[in-house]
Motif scaffolding. Structure first.
Motif: not given
Length: 174
Positions: A40-42, A137-138, A161, A165, A167
């Motif tokens: 999910q992060q990148w 950051c995530y 968000n 995503w 954050g």
């Protein structure tokens, strides 16, 4: 930069010419994320194959506040970009230095380089006469990344968000 593990790292200003090496760092970290199930992060695809990511990294490398850490062989082992806040977070309430990008090799020989680069960001803020820093950051998965920044002296400001995503915006006063 001084001795980190077995390698001695040198910090220097980045340029657009560093983009392929920085993209390789992102690809390395993404491969590690895939190996631990963090898709999910990148995402799961190497950034070096994605035109949008190539442009983003090239632009980041050309920022005046962009830095790379190289080992003795000249290999880029970490990247840091400092500057203005990202457009998806709230505007700063005071003059600040924003940590726009931090990515570091997973190689055990350079363990701790991320923390050293965050300390370098502090030094850069002081040199510019600033005492506020922010970073985002995530914030998904197990929260390790948020905790990393907290261990560097940052405190949570607000979650956000971006298109699903999750954050976290964090800040620090020197």
């Amino acid at each position: 930069m001084t001795d980190t593990g077995k390698d001695i790292l040198t910090l220097r200003r980045a340029s657009a010419a560093d983009a392929p090496a920085v993209l390789a760092l992102f690809d390395e970290v993404i491969a590690w994320f895939v190996s631990i199930g963090n898709l999910q992060q990148w995402g799961s695809e190497p950034w070096s194959t994605m035109p949008r990511r190539i442009t983003q990294v090239s632009d980041a490398c050309a920022l005046p506040g962009a830095w790379v850490a190289q080992d003795e062989q000249g290999e880029v082992r970490a990247f840091l970009a400092l500057g203005e806040s990202m457009p998806y977070v709230s505007a700063p309430t005071a003059p600040e230095l924003y940590v726009r990008v931090l990515v570091a090799s997973r190689d055990v020989r350079v363990r701790g380089i991320g923390r050293r680069l965050m300390a370098f960001a502090d030094e850069q803020a002081r040199a510019a006469g600033l005492d506020h820093l922010r970073v985002d950051c995530y914030a998904g998965s197990n929260g390790d990344l948020v905790r990393f920044y907290e261990s560097c002296g940052y405190a949570r400001i607000a979650p956000f968000n971006v298109d699903g995503w999750p954050g976290m915006l964090l800040g620090r006063t020197l």
